[in-house]
Design an enzyme around this catalytic site. Structure first.
Site, PDB file in Angstrom:
ATOM      1  N   TYR A   1       0.864  -1.194   0.000  1.00 15.77           N
ATOM      2  CA  TYR A   1       0.000   0.000   0.000  1.00 15.77           C
ATOM      3  C   TYR A   1       0.898   1.240   0.000  1.00 15.77           C
ATOM      4  CZ  TYR A   1      -4.275   2.633   1.369  1.00 15.77           C
ATOM      5  OH  TYR A   1      -5.350   3.485   1.417  1.00 15.77           O
ATOM      6  N   CYS A   2       0.710   2.121  -0.982  1.00 17.34           N
ATOM      7  CA  CYS A   2       1.401   3.410  -1.047  1.00 17.34           C
ATOM      8  C   CYS A   2       2.920   3.210  -1.029  1.00 17.34           C
ATOM      9  CB  CYS A   2       0.904   4.301   0.087  1.00 17.34           C
ATOM     10  SG  CYS A   2       1.477   6.010  -0.009  1.00 17.34           S
TER      11      CYS A   2
END
Length: 622
Positions: free
Chosen positions: A355-356
């Site tokens: 994530y990210c």
């Protein structure tokens, strides 16, 4: 026209001053007058505020620290405003005349709706529903239209905001990075100067003070000082959420830990599970439980309900002991976590999610494994709003010039960056939503904070190893070296993204302001293996945390070949609701083999040594 507008505005200012004086003018009691009783009350309000302020000042004696961040130092904001003003043609006589003429025309046009001025159809006859030329959510309350002074005030502000930002966008002779910084700074300053942000120019706050007899002023002042004490904006009622009790409550166990992370294994909820487990790497700039807010929103709970063995990494918030940690340490941690899960369940490979920023690092991890001939340890990689090519990385690039990177070092004397600085940066990216709305509601109007789990998570900041964070900004955001083959290395291995043959699922948010969809799309240019791209409705958080039960937003798919995001969208099919079912279908399509959910598939069972219950200690460290 200009003279008429000036005369009318002078009268409006006089009327406004009279109203404010009526509300606050009795702060000093006047014996023998009919207003004496009210004056005594307002004097008590003033005395209470003075006492609160005095107590605060006494508390703060000796607590002042050098190196205040730009976001909290008013002198630096003034310097920024002066720098912006010098780059705009505000001193040009022609520009000044145009602004004056536009303002005069706007004033007369607005006042005509109230039966005032030379353009009024009939003097003194106001329109039942004034038709104002500009609208903005900050001024939606009817109080902004009830009196002509406030109607003119906010309409003038909106007009001037448009023109000033437009001037910044039209400045010539600046390199693109400097131009972007100028536009961003101009918008930030213009947003901060909104009349909604100041008590004497906000009719909603004035009315709240009148109705509450000043109690909203007391509460708001206390809210302001509480936030000054902790150096961070409050968005959620303190104590509303407790980790492990009403947030981050999906059952599981911490099955492994290092000084950098804990590894959580969640308890299965089905009799059979996919043979290949799922390992999730959340961003270390936030707490992992964005993917486990509550039973209805939890991605990990939902994934477990789909028959997936779910593992989650919980990164430790940095302290002085982590001062020397770098890129290598986080990549090595991801490789280690993959091996721990493989060894624990006796499987050859794992599915992964990044994530990210953890997705960025996952791409580097995959490249390292591929270079070492170990790419088959990862069966698939899912990327949530993750970037590898930072050429078009959005507004965050305005924070990565040499001076700002150097400032991070000054803010990190113990080797780690206080998470409040990073939180302030992300708040500035959405200033009206995350800063100025709080100023208005909680400081000016003294409203109670809501109990909103997403905002609680947003304020639950983590510290970062400063050395690694500076390298991340310099090497990736500023110099864009990750997409240059063998320009960077980790764990002694050169990184070349083109070597990644792992099947990939790439999700982007259509309205993402942190990892713009156009930037996320570029990951497709560097992968050697098969990939599936999905464009989700909403942004960086809501575009990811969108459970099917919510029946919100939409997502776009396009199996045809596309060179650009625009081409993808042009040929895409839109689907209503969450993209999660599409993802699980893709995951099962890679390998649908199932095994019984027993033995170490159920953490903490007979003979299984575990460390503690989820969500673990690391997520609770500050």
């Amino acid at each position: 026209m200009a003279t008429d507008a000036t005369d009318l505005m002078a009268k409006l200012f006089q009327d406004h001053a009279s109203q404010v004086t009526g509300l606050f003018g009795g702060l000093v009691p006047k014996e023998g007058t009919p207003e004496a009783e009210g004056a005594v009350h307002w004097a008590e309000i003033a005395s209470r505020m003075h006492s609160i302020w005095t107590d605060f000042q006494v508390e703060q004696i000796g607590k002042a620290k050098d190196g205040q961040g730009h976001w909290s130092d008013p002198l630096k904001w003034i310097a920024t405003a002066e720098s912006v003003a010098r780059q705009l043609p505000l001193s040009d006589p022609e520009v000044q005349q145009r602004l004056w003429n536009d303002a005069a025309g706007l004033i007369n046009g607005v006042l005509a709706q109230y039966g005032l001025g030379p353009d009024a159809r009939e003097e003194g006859v106001a329109e039942a529903d004034p038709a104002l030329p500009r609208s903005d959510g900050r001024f939606a309350d009817a109080e902004w239209r009830r009196q002509p002074f406030f109607a003119v005030l906010h309409q003038l502000y909106l007009m001037l905001a448009e023109q000033v930002v437009g001037m910044a966008e039209q400045v010539e002779g600046l390199e693109p990075a400097r131009k972007a910084q100028l536009v961003f700074a101009t918008r930030a300053i213009v947003d901060g100067l909104s009349p909604a942000n100041f008590p004497m120019t906000n009719p909603v706050a004035l009315e709240a003070a009148r109705r509450s007899q000043g109690e909203t002023l007391i509460r708001g002042f206390e809210n302001l000082l509480d936030d000054m004490r902790k150096g961070q904006l409050t968005h959620v009622r303190p104590g509303a959420f407790v980790l492990g009790e009403n947030i981050a409550v999906t059952p599981g166990k911490v099955v492994f830990e290092t000084p950098l992370y804990q590894l959580i294994q969640y308890t299965p909820t089905t009799d059979k599970v996919l043979k290949t487990p799922l390992l999730v790497f959340p961003p270390w700039i936030n707490r992992f439980y964005i993917l486990d807010l509550n039973a209805k929103k939890s991605f990990v709970r939902w994934a477990a309900e789909q028959g997936v063995s779910v593992f989650m990494v919980s990164w430790k918030s940095a302290d002085a002991s982590m001062a020397e940690m770098t890129w290598d340490d986080y990549i090595a941690a991801q490789v280690e976590a993959v091996d721990v899960v493989r060894g624990r369940l006796g499987v050859p490979s794992v599915h992964t999610i990044g994530y990210c920023v953890a997705g960025t690092t996952l791409a580097a991890t995959l490249a390292v494994l591929a270079r070492k001939g170990e790419g088959d340890k990862v069966a698939s990689a899912t990327f949530f709003t993750a970037q590898v090519d930072f050429e078009d990385a959005g507004d965050l690039k305005t924070f990565v010039d040499d001076q700002q990177i150097e400032t991070i070092g000054k803010l990190s004397p113990e080797g780690y960056l206080d998470g409040r600085y990073l939180a302030a940066t992300f708040n500035i990216l959405r200033g009206n939503d995350l800063i100025w709305s709080t100023v208005e509601k909680n400081y000016l109007m003294g409203e109670q904070y809501p109990a909103f789990d997403l905002l609680h998570w947003n304020g639950d900041v983590t510290n970062l190893p400063a050395k690694w964070h500076r390298s991340y900004l310099r090497d990736l955001y500023r110099d864009n070296r990750l997409v240059v083959a063998d320009s960077l290395q980790a764990c002694g291995v050169p990184i070349d993204l083109h070597r990644i043959a792992t099947p990939a699922y790439i999700q982007a948010g259509r309205e993402d302001h942190i990892a713009p969809a156009e930037s996320v799309w570029k990951l497709t240019h560097y992968l050697a293996g098969p990939w599936t791209f999905v464009l989700a409705g909403s942004g960086h958080i809501a575009g990811v945390v969108n459970p099917p039960s919510a029946n919100k937003y939409q997502y776009w798919t396009n199996p045809a070949s596309a060179d650009t995001l625009e081409d993808f969208v042009d040929g895409a099919e839109v689907h209503q609701g969450s993209w999660w079912p599409h993802w699980i279908g893709w995951l099962r399509g890679l390998d649908g083999t199932e095994v019984p959910a027993r033995g170490k598939r159920r953490p903490g069972g007979r003979g299984d040594k575990v460390i503690e219950d989820a969500p673990g200690r690391y997520v609770m460290t500050r």
